[in-house]
Design a protein around this motif. Structure first.
Motif, PDB file in Angstrom:
ATOM      1  N   THR A 178       4.118 -14.527  10.092  1.00  0.00           N
ATOM      2  CA  THR A 178       4.398 -13.266  10.935  1.00  0.00           C
ATOM      3  C   THR A 178       2.999 -12.623  10.955  1.00  0.00           C
ATOM      4  OG1 THR A 178       5.701 -11.178  10.757  1.00  0.00           O
ATOM      5  CG2 THR A 178       4.338 -11.742   8.647  1.00  0.00           C
ATOM      6  N   GLU A 179       2.901 -11.498  11.831  1.00  0.00           N
ATOM      7  CA  GLU A 179       1.452 -10.822  12.172  1.00  0.00           C
ATOM      8  C   GLU A 179       1.914  -9.367  11.671  1.00  0.00           C
ATOM      9  OE1 GLU A 179      -0.066 -11.123  15.991  1.00  0.00           O
ATOM     10  OE2 GLU A 179      -0.679 -13.137  15.650  1.00  0.00           O
ATOM     11  N   LEU A 180       0.928  -9.001  11.000  1.00  0.00           N
ATOM     12  CA  LEU A 180       1.044  -7.280  10.679  1.00  0.00           C
ATOM     13  C   LEU A 180      -0.235  -6.628  11.171  1.00  0.00           C
ATOM     14  CD1 LEU A 180       1.511  -7.980   6.872  1.00  0.00           C
ATOM     15  CD2 LEU A 180       3.445  -7.649   8.507  1.00  0.00           C
ATOM     16  N   ARG A 181       0.038  -5.337  11.071  1.00  0.00           N
ATOM     17  CA  ARG A 181      -1.098  -4.385  11.834  1.00  0.00           C
ATOM     18  C   ARG A 181      -1.371  -3.687  10.631  1.00  0.00           C
ATOM     19  NH1 ARG A 181      -2.072  -3.434  16.940  1.00  0.00           N
ATOM     20  NH2 ARG A 181      -2.635  -1.395  16.596  1.00  0.00           N
ATOM     21  N   ARG A 182      -2.648  -3.580  10.272  1.00  0.00           N
ATOM     22  CA  ARG A 182      -3.043  -2.755   9.001  1.00  0.00           C
ATOM     23  C   ARG A 182      -2.746  -1.308   8.907  1.00  0.00           C
ATOM     24  NH1 ARG A 182      -8.319  -2.318   8.243  1.00  0.00           N
ATOM     25  NH2 ARG A 182      -9.154  -3.272   9.913  1.00  0.00           N
ATOM     26  N   THR A 237      -5.221  -6.794  13.144  1.00  0.00           N
ATOM     27  CA  THR A 237      -4.037  -7.440  12.812  1.00  0.00           C
ATOM     28  C   THR A 237      -4.197  -8.738  11.856  1.00  0.00           C
ATOM     29  OG1 THR A 237      -4.496  -8.980  14.685  1.00  0.00           O
ATOM     30  CG2 THR A 237      -3.346  -7.358  15.046  1.00  0.00           C
ATOM     31  N   LEU A 238      -3.389  -8.860  10.993  1.00  0.00           N
ATOM     32  CA  LEU A 238      -3.532 -10.171  10.239  1.00  0.00           C
ATOM     33  C   LEU A 238      -2.409 -10.912  10.343  1.00  0.00           C
ATOM     34  CD1 LEU A 238      -3.459  -8.081   6.912  1.00  0.00           C
ATOM     35  CD2 LEU A 238      -5.441  -9.001   7.815  1.00  0.00           C
ATOM     36  N   ARG A 239      -2.548 -12.191  10.256  1.00  0.00           N
ATOM     37  CA  ARG A 239      -1.535 -13.412  10.468  1.00  0.00           C
ATOM     38  C   ARG A 239      -1.521 -13.532   8.908  1.00  0.00           C
ATOM     39  NH1 ARG A 239       0.886 -16.822  13.741  1.00  0.00           N
ATOM     40  NH2 ARG A 239       1.143 -19.020  12.873  1.00  0.00           N
ATOM     41  N   VAL A 240      -0.076 -13.558   8.904  1.00  0.00           N
ATOM     42  CA  VAL A 240       0.489 -13.917   7.256  1.00  0.00           C
ATOM     43  C   VAL A 240       0.911 -15.458   7.383  1.00  0.00           C
ATOM     44  CG1 VAL A 240       2.077 -13.486   5.590  1.00  0.00           C
ATOM     45  CG2 VAL A 240       0.667 -11.781   6.638  1.00  0.00           C
ATOM     46  N   GLU A 241       0.730 -16.358   6.413  1.00  0.00           N
ATOM     47  CA  GLU A 241       1.091 -17.694   6.438  1.00  0.00           C
ATOM     48  C   GLU A 241       1.769 -17.967   5.019  1.00  0.00           C
ATOM     49  OE1 GLU A 241      -2.118 -19.828   7.595  1.00  0.00           O
ATOM     50  OE2 GLU A 241      -2.177 -19.485   9.904  1.00  0.00           O
ATOM     51  N   LEU A 242       2.959 -18.441   4.952  1.00  0.00           N
ATOM     52  CA  LEU A 242       3.433 -18.605   3.714  1.00  0.00           C
ATOM     53  C   LEU A 242       4.049 -20.189   3.833  1.00  0.00           C
ATOM     54  CD1 LEU A 242       5.943 -15.604   3.573  1.00  0.00           C
ATOM     55  CD2 LEU A 242       3.552 -15.782   2.811  1.00  0.00           C
ATOM     56  N   HIS A 294       0.847  -1.132  -0.082  1.00  0.00           N
ATOM     57  CA  HIS A 294       0.012   0.109  -0.014  1.00  0.00           C
ATOM     58  C   HIS A 294       0.791   1.147  -0.035  1.00  0.00           C
ATOM     59  CE1 HIS A 294      -3.427   2.649   1.749  1.00  0.00           C
ATOM     60  NE2 HIS A 294      -3.641   2.152   0.459  1.00  0.00           N
ATOM     61  N   GLY A 295       1.989   1.129  -0.664  1.00  0.00           N
ATOM     62  CA  GLY A 295       2.884   2.273  -0.770  1.00  0.00           C
ATOM     63  C   GLY A 295       3.821   2.417   0.548  1.00  0.00           C
ATOM     64  N   VAL A 296       3.661   1.843   1.655  1.00  0.00           N
ATOM     65  CA  VAL A 296       4.209   1.991   2.778  1.00  0.00           C
ATOM     66  C   VAL A 296       5.567   0.703   3.280  1.00  0.00           C
ATOM     67  CG1 VAL A 296       4.156   2.237   5.265  1.00  0.00           C
ATOM     68  CG2 VAL A 296       2.352   3.196   3.752  1.00  0.00           C
ATOM     69  N   ALA A 297       6.621   1.043   3.457  1.00  0.00           N
ATOM     70  CA  ALA A 297       7.556   0.425   3.703  1.00  0.00           C
ATOM     71  C   ALA A 297       7.784   0.192   4.944  1.00  0.00           C
ATOM     72  CB  ALA A 297       9.089   0.440   3.044  1.00  0.00           C
ATOM     73  N   ARG A 298       7.876  -1.045   5.749  1.00  0.00           N
ATOM     74  CA  ARG A 298       8.171  -1.169   7.096  1.00  0.00           C
ATOM     75  C   ARG A 298       9.089  -2.392   7.131  1.00  0.00           C
ATOM     76  NH1 ARG A 298       6.374   2.733  10.279  1.00  0.00           N
ATOM     77  NH2 ARG A 298       3.893   3.515   9.666  1.00  0.00           N
ATOM     78  N   SER A 299       9.804  -2.434   8.319  1.00  0.00           N
ATOM     79  CA  SER A 299      10.589  -3.598   8.706  1.00  0.00           C
ATOM     80  C   SER A 299       9.620  -4.753   9.155  1.00  0.00           C
ATOM     81  CB  SER A 299      11.453  -3.269   9.865  1.00  0.00           C
ATOM     82  OG  SER A 299      12.455  -2.399   9.151  1.00  0.00           O
ATOM     83  N   VAL A 300       9.879  -5.903   8.691  1.00  0.00           N
ATOM     84  CA  VAL A 300       9.201  -7.197   8.999  1.00  0.00           C
ATOM     85  C   VAL A 300       9.914  -8.340   9.206  1.00  0.00           C
ATOM     86  CG1 VAL A 300       7.222  -8.885   8.379  1.00  0.00           C
ATOM     87  CG2 VAL A 300       6.898  -6.345   8.016  1.00  0.00           C
ATOM     88  N   ASP A 301       9.996  -9.032  10.512  1.00  0.00           N
ATOM     89  CA  ASP A 301      10.399 -10.212  10.465  1.00  0.00           C
ATOM     90  C   ASP A 301       9.660 -11.312  10.033  1.00  0.00           C
ATOM     91  OD1 ASP A 301      12.589  -9.144  11.274  1.00  0.00           O
ATOM     92  OD2 ASP A 301      12.335  -9.113  13.397  1.00  0.00           O
ATOM     93  N   LEU A 302      10.170 -12.495   9.373  1.00  0.00           N
ATOM     94  CA  LEU A 302       9.280 -13.651   9.324  1.00  0.00           C
ATOM     95  C   LEU A 302      10.008 -15.021  10.076  1.00  0.00           C
ATOM     96  CD1 LEU A 302       9.336 -13.811   5.455  1.00  0.00           C
ATOM     97  CD2 LEU A 302       7.427 -12.835   7.121  1.00  0.00           C
ATOM     98  N   ASP A 303       8.998 -15.551  10.901  1.00  0.00           N
ATOM     99  CA  ASP A 303       9.526 -16.837  11.401  1.00  0.00           C
ATOM    100  C   ASP A 303       9.496 -18.012  10.434  1.00  0.00           C
ATOM    101  OD1 ASP A 303       9.598 -15.401  13.928  1.00  0.00           O
ATOM    102  OD2 ASP A 303       7.590 -15.600  14.369  1.00  0.00           O
TER     103      ASP A 303
END
Length: 273
Positions: free
Chosen positions: A230-234, A255-260, A199-208
């Motif tokens: 990982t979990e993200l906040r909208r 919050t969103l839980r992302v699963e890859l 959405h045009g925003v860059a954030r540091s995100v860690d993946l387990d």
């Protein structure tokens, strides 16, 4: 052959840069031999009958030591030696690995009405994993997701998610992730540090990350499997829309839980169908 051995990783891959050193009971070196491209060590040096110590080393792997008895035949058949990654951490063989979207899944789960979950997935994405040969911490990951490929199973909801209230796919058609580092978190677990742009925003995100193993596929290639979460906040990505329903409950969780679930093919391209 007086000395024979096979050096493998936990998943059975050849460690082609392994070195086998044999010492006698006084600690004196009597044999030093390098593995070939198949991880096989062969040496013709004659060995006197008796007890020896066999040490196997390879850059990036924890060394092993074991005892061996040489019989009157003069042969030392060591068999298969399994090496673990340095520090007890595992990853597939070094080099490039291409993410196979046909056998992978990129999903996100959000809470709905405070009582259930809504699961969505992106159906169009690509990526490359590069496993560094010496310092695994220098490995990297890059991935691109087509934002418009969101699919929650409901057309009306998907249209809303593509709108400016959420992903705004017309303005920001791609979601990207680029790793900046890798930290071991267990024998087969890692933390990937990186930057997510959405959405045009860059954030540091860690993946387990969990490494699930690797092996051959039916197309003659080699595959590795991973699972990452990982979990993200909208609101961190400027997606602040929400509808409040009865009793002040938000229709969609913040919050969103992302699963890859990822399969990657060894090499810089996918096999031709």
């Amino acid at each position: 052959m007086a000395l024979t051995a096979r050096v493998r990783t936990r998943d059975g891959w050849a460690v082609s840069h392994a070195v086998v050193t044999v010492t006698d009971m006084t600690g004196a070196q009597v044999v030093r031999a390098a593995a070939d491209g198949d991880g096989v060590v062969r040496d013709t040096t004659a060995l006197a009958p008796g007890a020896y110590t066999v040490i196997v080393t390879a850059v990036g792997y924890a060394p092993t030591a074991s005892s061996a008895i040489v019989t009157a035949s003069g042969r030392a058949e060591i068999g298969t030696v399994t090496l673990a990654r340095q520090g007890g951490t595992e990853l597939p063989p070094p080099g490039p690995w291409t993410i196979d979207p046909a056998h992978s899944a990129v999903s996100a789960v959000a809470q709905h009405l405070g009582i259930s979950s809504v699961r969505g997935r992106f159906t169009e994405f690509s990526g490359l994993i590069e496993i560094a040969p010496d310092d695994v911490a220098k490995s990297r990951v890059e991935a691109v997701i087509r934002a418009a490929s969101i699919d929650t199973g409901t057309a009306l909801r998907d249209t809303h998610l593509r709108s400016a209230d959420f992903l705004d796919v017309e303005t920001h058609p791609e979601i990207t992730y680029r790793s900046t580092g890798l930290t071991a978190a267990g024998s087969d677990r890692w933390t990937i540090h990186g930057e997510l742009t959405m959405h045009g925003v860059a954030r540091s995100v860690d993946l387990d990350l969990a490494y699930l193993g690797s092996g051959p596929d039916q197309w003659g290639g080699t595959r590795a499997a991973f699972r990452a979460t990982t979990e993200l906040r909208r609101e961190d990505f400027a997606m602040n829309y929400n509808q409040v329903v009865q009793a002040g409950i938000a229709a969609i969780g913040t919050t969103l839980r992302v699963e890859l679930d990822i399969q990657a093919v060894q090499g810089e391209s996918l096999p031709q169908a």
